[in-house]
Design a protein around this motif. Structure first.
Motif, PDB file in Angstrom:
ATOM      1  N   MET A   1      28.858 -17.507  35.950  1.00 11.54           N
ATOM      2  CA  MET A   1      28.180 -16.451  36.674  1.00 11.54           C
ATOM      3  C   MET A   1      28.976 -15.167  36.485  1.00 11.54           C
ATOM      4  SD  MET A   1      27.167 -16.296  40.720  1.00 11.54           S
ATOM      5  CE  MET A   1      25.703 -17.300  40.681  1.00 11.54           C
ATOM      6  N   LYS A   2      28.302 -14.110  36.154  1.00  8.98           N
ATOM      7  CA  LYS A   2      28.935 -12.810  35.937  1.00  8.98           C
ATOM      8  C   LYS A   2      29.279 -12.157  37.271  1.00  8.98           C
ATOM      9  CE  LYS A   2      28.478 -12.504  31.434  1.00  8.98           C
ATOM     10  NZ  LYS A   2      29.618 -12.498  30.573  1.00  8.98           N
ATOM     11  N   LEU A   3      30.221 -11.231  37.228  1.00  7.39           N
ATOM     12  CA  LEU A   3      30.693 -10.553  38.421  1.00  7.39           C
ATOM     13  C   LEU A   3      29.557  -9.836  39.155  1.00  7.39           C
ATOM     14  CD1 LEU A   3      33.286 -10.042  39.959  1.00  7.39           C
ATOM     15  CD2 LEU A   3      33.678  -8.037  38.560  1.00  7.39           C
ATOM     16  N   SER A   8      25.645  -9.525  43.792  1.00  2.15           N
ATOM     17  CA  SER A   8      24.244  -9.526  44.227  1.00  2.15           C
ATOM     18  C   SER A   8      23.963 -10.690  45.173  1.00  2.15           C
ATOM     19  CB  SER A   8      23.336  -9.594  43.003  1.00  2.15           C
ATOM     20  OG  SER A   8      21.997  -9.737  43.384  1.00  2.15           O
ATOM     21  N   THR A   9      24.487 -11.862  44.845  1.00  3.59           N
ATOM     22  CA  THR A   9      24.313 -13.032  45.703  1.00  3.59           C
ATOM     23  C   THR A   9      24.977 -12.823  47.056  1.00  3.59           C
ATOM     24  OG1 THR A   9      24.241 -14.470  43.775  1.00  3.59           O
ATOM     25  CG2 THR A   9      24.716 -15.520  45.884  1.00  3.59           C
ATOM     26  N   ALA A  10      26.185 -12.263  47.061  1.00  2.00           N
ATOM     27  CA  ALA A  10      26.899 -11.999  48.316  1.00  2.00           C
ATOM     28  C   ALA A  10      26.123 -11.032  49.184  1.00  2.00           C
ATOM     29  CB  ALA A  10      28.294 -11.467  48.025  1.00  2.00           C
ATOM     30  N   ARG A  11      25.522 -10.006  48.576  1.00  2.00           N
ATOM     31  CA  ARG A  11      24.733  -9.035  49.324  1.00  2.00           C
ATOM     32  C   ARG A  11      23.556  -9.699  50.023  1.00  2.00           C
ATOM     33  NH1 ARG A  11      23.599  -5.771  45.150  1.00  2.00           N
ATOM     34  NH2 ARG A  11      25.737  -5.317  44.686  1.00  2.00           N
ATOM     35  N   ARG A  12      22.924 -10.649  49.343  1.00  2.00           N
ATOM     36  CA  ARG A  12      21.790 -11.348  49.952  1.00  2.00           C
ATOM     37  C   ARG A  12      22.251 -12.261  51.082  1.00  2.00           C
ATOM     38  NH1 ARG A  12      19.836 -12.658  44.548  1.00  2.00           N
ATOM     39  NH2 ARG A  12      20.979 -14.536  44.935  1.00  2.00           N
ATOM     40  N   ILE A  13      23.401 -12.907  50.913  1.00  2.00           N
ATOM     41  CA  ILE A  13      23.887 -13.857  51.918  1.00  2.00           C
ATOM     42  C   ILE A  13      24.384 -13.141  53.168  1.00  2.00           C
ATOM     43  CG2 ILE A  13      25.709 -15.529  52.408  1.00  2.00           C
ATOM     44  CD1 ILE A  13      25.371 -16.551  49.569  1.00  2.00           C
ATOM     45  N   GLY A  41      35.349 -11.605  49.873  1.00  2.00           N
ATOM     46  CA  GLY A  41      35.303 -12.028  48.478  1.00  2.00           C
ATOM     47  C   GLY A  41      36.119 -11.109  47.606  1.00  2.00           C
ATOM     48  N   GLY A  42      36.145 -11.474  46.369  1.00  2.00           N
ATOM     49  CA  GLY A  42      36.882 -10.672  45.411  1.00  2.00           C
ATOM     50  C   GLY A  42      36.588 -11.137  44.011  1.00  2.00           C
ATOM     51  N   GLY A  43      37.043 -10.385  43.091  1.00  4.31           N
ATOM     52  CA  GLY A  43      36.819 -10.752  41.701  1.00  4.31           C
ATOM     53  C   GLY A  43      37.567  -9.827  40.781  1.00  4.31           C
ATOM     54  N   ALA A  58      35.120 -14.504  40.011  1.00  4.42           N
ATOM     55  CA  ALA A  58      34.826 -13.965  41.335  1.00  4.42           C
ATOM     56  C   ALA A  58      34.575 -15.116  42.291  1.00  4.42           C
ATOM     57  CB  ALA A  58      33.608 -13.051  41.292  1.00  4.42           C
ATOM     58  N   GLY A  59      34.699 -14.809  43.559  1.00  3.86           N
ATOM     59  CA  GLY A  59      34.409 -15.814  44.572  1.00  3.86           C
ATOM     60  C   GLY A  59      34.288 -15.168  45.933  1.00  3.86           C
ATOM     61  N   PHE A  60      33.674 -15.882  46.826  1.00  3.30           N
ATOM     62  CA  PHE A  60      33.574 -15.394  48.195  1.00  3.30           C
ATOM     63  C   PHE A  60      33.392 -16.586  49.115  1.00  3.30           C
ATOM     64  CE2 PHE A  60      29.290 -15.283  46.523  1.00  3.30           C
ATOM     65  CZ  PHE A  60      28.508 -15.788  47.542  1.00  3.30           C
TER      66      PHE A  60
END
Length: 109
Positions: A1-3, A8-13, A41-43, A58-60
């Motif tokens: 998964m790209k940064l 984008s996923t974090a924003r939705r969650i 999170g960070g990356g 990246a991860g969160f």
């Protein structure tokens, strides 16, 4: 998964829907559950030089716990806090141990 995909996923969650659950209605009473949500999170990425490939990562994480609910009944809204019995028990145990140590030191000659 790209940064960018992770962001984008974090924003939705991390949204209000994570804090406030779906309203539940029964017999004219609406209950809206609420939770305390913490996350981060960070990356980063590193450019490859020469024969080395470009690396990204990246991860969160998210932690959520229920804190209560808003109850809508007859045109008025009330807050009903959630009671975490385990947390209360742990706090009571720590308090008892701390008091026992303090009182034990006073009893020594």
């Amino acid at each position: 998964m790209k940064l960018g995909q992770v962001a984008s996923t974090a924003r939705r969650i991390f949204s209000a829907r994570l804090v406030y659950g779906d309203p539940v209605e029964r017999d004219g009473v609406v209950v809206i559950p609420a939770a305390a949500v913490f996350g981060g999170g960070g990356g980063g990425g590193g450019g490859g030089g020469g024969t080395l490939p470009v690396r990204e990562g990246a991860g969160f994480g998210v932690f959520a716990r229920p804190v209560g609910a808003f109850v809508v009944r007859g045109g008025s809204v009330t807050w009903v806090p959630a009671v975490d019995v385990v947390r209360l028990g742990l706090a009571a145990a720590v308090t008892v141990v701390a008091l026992a140590k303090i009182l034990g030191k006073r009893a020594e000659p």
